[in-house]
Enzyme design. Structure first.
Site, mmCIF file in Angstrom:
data_model
loop_
_atom_site.group_PDB
_atom_site.id
_atom_site.type_symbol
_atom_site.label_atom_id
_atom_site.label_comp_id
_atom_site.label_asym_id
_atom_site.label_seq_id
_atom_site.Cartn_x
_atom_site.Cartn_y
_atom_site.Cartn_z
ATOM 1 N N LYS A 112 0.816 -1.217 0.000
ATOM 2 C CA LYS A 112 0.000 0.000 0.000
ATOM 3 C C LYS A 112 0.846 1.262 0.000
ATOM 4 C CE LYS A 112 -4.301 -1.932 1.557
ATOM 5 N NZ LYS A 112 -5.462 -1.880 2.407
ATOM 6 N N LYS A 194 -4.812 -11.157 -5.247
ATOM 7 C CA LYS A 194 -6.077 -11.315 -4.514
ATOM 8 C C LYS A 194 -7.124 -10.331 -5.052
ATOM 9 C CE LYS A 194 -5.868 -8.148 -0.658
ATOM 10 N NZ LYS A 194 -6.579 -7.783 0.512
ATOM 11 N N LYS A 197 -10.484 -4.503 -2.995
ATOM 12 C CA LYS A 197 -11.319 -3.305 -3.117
ATOM 13 C C LYS A 197 -10.593 -2.198 -3.874
ATOM 14 C CE LYS A 197 -12.821 -3.533 1.560
ATOM 15 N NZ LYS A 197 -12.398 -2.844 2.764
HETATM 16 N N1 AQP Z 1 -9.527 -11.598 -1.765
HETATM 17 C C1 AQP Z 1 -9.866 -11.956 -0.539
HETATM 18 N N2 AQP Z 1 -10.165 -13.255 -0.257
HETATM 19 C C2 AQP Z 1 -10.515 -13.619 1.002
HETATM 20 N N3 AQP Z 1 -10.607 -12.753 2.047
HETATM 21 C C3 AQP Z 1 -10.324 -11.477 1.805
HETATM 22 N N4 AQP Z 1 -10.326 -10.378 2.600
HETATM 23 C C4 AQP Z 1 -9.959 -9.293 1.857
HETATM 24 N N5 AQP Z 1 -9.725 -9.654 0.590
HETATM 25 C C5 AQP Z 1 -9.945 -10.995 0.519
HETATM 26 C C6 AQP Z 1 -10.688 -10.370 4.019
HETATM 27 O O1 AQP Z 1 -11.801 -9.507 4.184
HETATM 28 C C7 AQP Z 1 -11.759 -8.937 5.508
HETATM 29 C C8 AQP Z 1 -12.017 -7.446 5.479
HETATM 30 O O2 AQP Z 1 -11.028 -6.802 4.706
HETATM 31 P P1 AQP Z 1 -10.644 -5.299 4.896
HETATM 32 O O3 AQP Z 1 -11.823 -4.423 4.786
HETATM 33 O O4 AQP Z 1 -9.850 -5.115 6.135
HETATM 34 O O5 AQP Z 1 -9.746 -5.029 3.630
HETATM 35 P P2 AQP Z 1 -8.369 -5.663 3.209
HETATM 36 O O6 AQP Z 1 -7.972 -6.864 4.002
HETATM 37 O O7 AQP Z 1 -7.361 -4.569 3.172
HETATM 38 O O8 AQP Z 1 -8.643 -6.225 1.735
HETATM 39 P P3 AQP Z 1 -9.423 -5.630 0.531
HETATM 40 O O9 AQP Z 1 -10.872 -5.872 0.722
HETATM 41 O O10 AQP Z 1 -8.846 -6.181 -0.690
HETATM 42 O O11 AQP Z 1 -9.159 -4.082 0.557
HETATM 43 P P4 AQP Z 1 -7.875 -3.305 0.005
HETATM 44 O O12 AQP Z 1 -7.941 -3.347 -1.469
HETATM 45 O O13 AQP Z 1 -8.099 -1.926 0.552
HETATM 46 O O14 AQP Z 1 -6.649 -3.970 0.544
HETATM 47 C C9 AQP Z 1 -10.388 -9.305 6.093
HETATM 48 O O15 AQP Z 1 -10.538 -10.381 7.006
HETATM 49 C C10 AQP Z 1 -9.593 -9.761 4.898
HETATM 50 O O16 AQP Z 1 -8.622 -10.732 5.249
#
Ligand code: AQP
Length: 324
Positions: A112, A194, A197
Site C-alpha cells: 500500500k 487477490k 477493493k
Molecule cells: N480476496 C480476498 N479473499 C478472502 N478474504 C479477503 N479479505 C480481503 N480480501 C480478501 C478479508 O476480508 C476482511 C475485510 O477486509 P478489509 O476491509 O480489512 O480489507 P483488506 O484486508 O485490506 O482487503 P481488501 O478488501 O482487498 O481491501 P484493500 O484493497 O483496501 O486492501 C479481512 O478479514 C480480509 O482478510
C-alpha cells in the site's frame, strides 16, 4: 463461558465476494459458538486519504452489509471503532512495545505504501499495531480473517506475548481462523493477485452490490487457464479460483463440484457460476435495503457501549500493570 471472537472490515471502497467468502461468511457461522465482536474499523480507513462525507456514509453502509450477510445483533456485538476510544489508547501503549523491524517486514505496508517509505503515511506503517489493539482489547480467542491478514495477526500474538512476559499475564493470545477454502479469493482478471477493493480494474472483483448484468459480464470475461476440464487443480489458478467461488456459494463439496461439471466446458461452467452468484446476491441485496439509518444507530450505539465495558477493563489492567 463462551470463547470470544473479534474481527472487522474497513469502510473503504466496495466490499467484494472475497471479503464475504474469506471473512464475513465465517463471522456468521461462528457467532453461535463464540461471543462475537464485529467492528467497523473506520480508524484503519484513514490510513489513506478519505472524503469525510463518503467515509461517514460508507461506515453505515458497511453496518448494513454485516447485517445483510447474517450477523445477528442479538447474538453479536456490532460497533464502530472510533466510538470506543480505548482502541487508540491501547495502540499507543503497544507502539511502545512493538519494534520498527517487525513493522518494516509487513508486506501490506510495502504494497500500500508502494515501496515509497518517504511519502507513505505513518498511520499506514503503524496500522498493524492498531489492529493488534483492536483484537487484544477484547481478550479475543479467535480472529476469523482472510489469508492477507495472517501476518498482522502474528504480530498481534507477538505483542500480546511480549507484554505478558514483561508486565504479567494481561492479554489472551489470539489464534487465527483462516478458512481452508476461500482464504484468498483471487482477481477474476489476474488469478495471481487477490481480489481487492482497491484494484483499479473493477472487472477483477465481484462487488456485493453489483447488479445481475454486471456480475454476469464480469464472470463471462474472467480469464481462464489453458486446459478445458472444469476441476480443482493447483497448477491452474484461474479455474481453481472460479470453482472455489462456485463451491462456497452453492455449499457443495469439492467432489460434488468436480462431478457436476464432468464433461462440461467453460461456457456451461461460467453460465452456472453467474447464475449461482446472482442467486446469492439477490436476497443479500434485498436485505441491505431493509435497514434505515435510524435502525442502524439503534444497533451501533448499544454495541459500542457493550464493547466499551470490556475494552475499558482491559485498558485498566494494562495501565495498572505498567504503573500508569
Ligand atoms: N480476496 C480476498 N479473499 C478472502 N478474504 C479477503 N479479505 C480481503 N480480501 C480478501 C478479508 O476480508 C476482511 C475485510 O477486509 P478489509 O476491509 O480489512 O480489507 P483488506 O484486508 O485490506 O482487503 P481488501 O478488501 O482487498 O481491501 P484493500 O484493497 O483496501 O486492501 C479481512 O478479514 C480480509 O482478510
Amino acid at each position: 463461558m463462551k470463547k470470544r471472537i473479534f474481527s472487522g472490515a474497513q469502510p473503504t471502497g466496495q466490499l467484494h465476494i472475497g471479503n464475504y467468502l474469506g471473512a464475513l461468511k465465517n463471522w456468521v457461522a461462528l457467532q453461535d459458538e463464540y461471543e462475537a465482536f464485529y467492528c467497523i474499523v473506520n480508524l484503519h480507513a484513514i490510513t489513506l486519504p478519505q472524503d469525510p462525507k463518503t467515509l461517514r456514509q460508507k461506515t453505515l453502509d458497511l453496518a448494513r452489509i454485516y447485517l445483510a450477510a447474517g450477523v445477528d445483533p442479538q447474538r453479536s456485538t456490532i460497533f464502530i471503532q472510533s466510538d470506543v476510544p480505548e482502541h487508540t489508547e491501547l495502540a499507543w501503549v503497544l507502539s511502545c512495545i512493538a519494534r520498527m523491524g517487525e513493522l518494516e517486514r509487513m508486506t501490506q505496508f510495502k504494497d500500500k505504501g508502494k515501496g515509497n517509505a518517504e511519502r507513505a503515511g505513518v498511520g499506514l506503517f503503524t496500522y498493524p499495531i492498531l489492529m493488534a489493539s483492536d483484537i487484544l482489547l477484547y481478550q479475543t480467542d479467535l480472529v476469523p480473517v482472510g489469508q492477507d491478514q495472517k501476518q498482522h495477526l502474528e504480530l498481534s500474538r507477538d505483542l500480546a506475548e511480549r507484554f505478558n512476559r514483561g508486565y504479567g499475564d494481561t492479554f489472551t493470545v489470539p489464534e487465527p481462523y483462516i478458512p481452508k477454502a476461500g482464504a484468498s479469493i483471487k482477481s477474476l482478471q489476474d488469478p495471481e493477485k487477490k481480489m481487492s477493493k482497491s484494484d483499479d480494474n473493477a472487472n477483477g472483483s465481484i462487488f456485493l452490490l453489483d447488479d445481475p448484468d454486471t456480475v454476469t459480464k464480469k464472470i463471462k470475461r474472467a480469464v481462464t487457464d489453458s486446459g478445458t476440464t472444469i476441476e480443482f487443480d493447483e497448477s491452474r489458478p484461474a479455474i481453481n479460483n472460479l470453482l472455489t467461488i462456485f463451491q462456497l456459494l452453492t455449499g457443495k463439496s469439492a467432489d460434488e463440484c468436480t462431478e457436476h461439471f464432468r464433461g462440461k466446458g467453460y461456457g456451461d461452467f461460467k453460465s452456472e457460476l453467474a447464475e449461482a452468484t446472482v442467486e446469492f446476491l439477490r436476497p443479500f441485496q434485498d436485505r441491505v435495503r431493509e435497514f434505515d439509518d435510524e435502525a442502524l444507530i439503534g444497533i451501533l450505539h448499544p454495541g459500542a457501549e457493550k464493547a466499551r465495558t470490556i475494552a475499558s477493563d482491559t485498558l485498566g489492567s494494562v495501565y495498572k500493570s505498567m504503573g500508569l
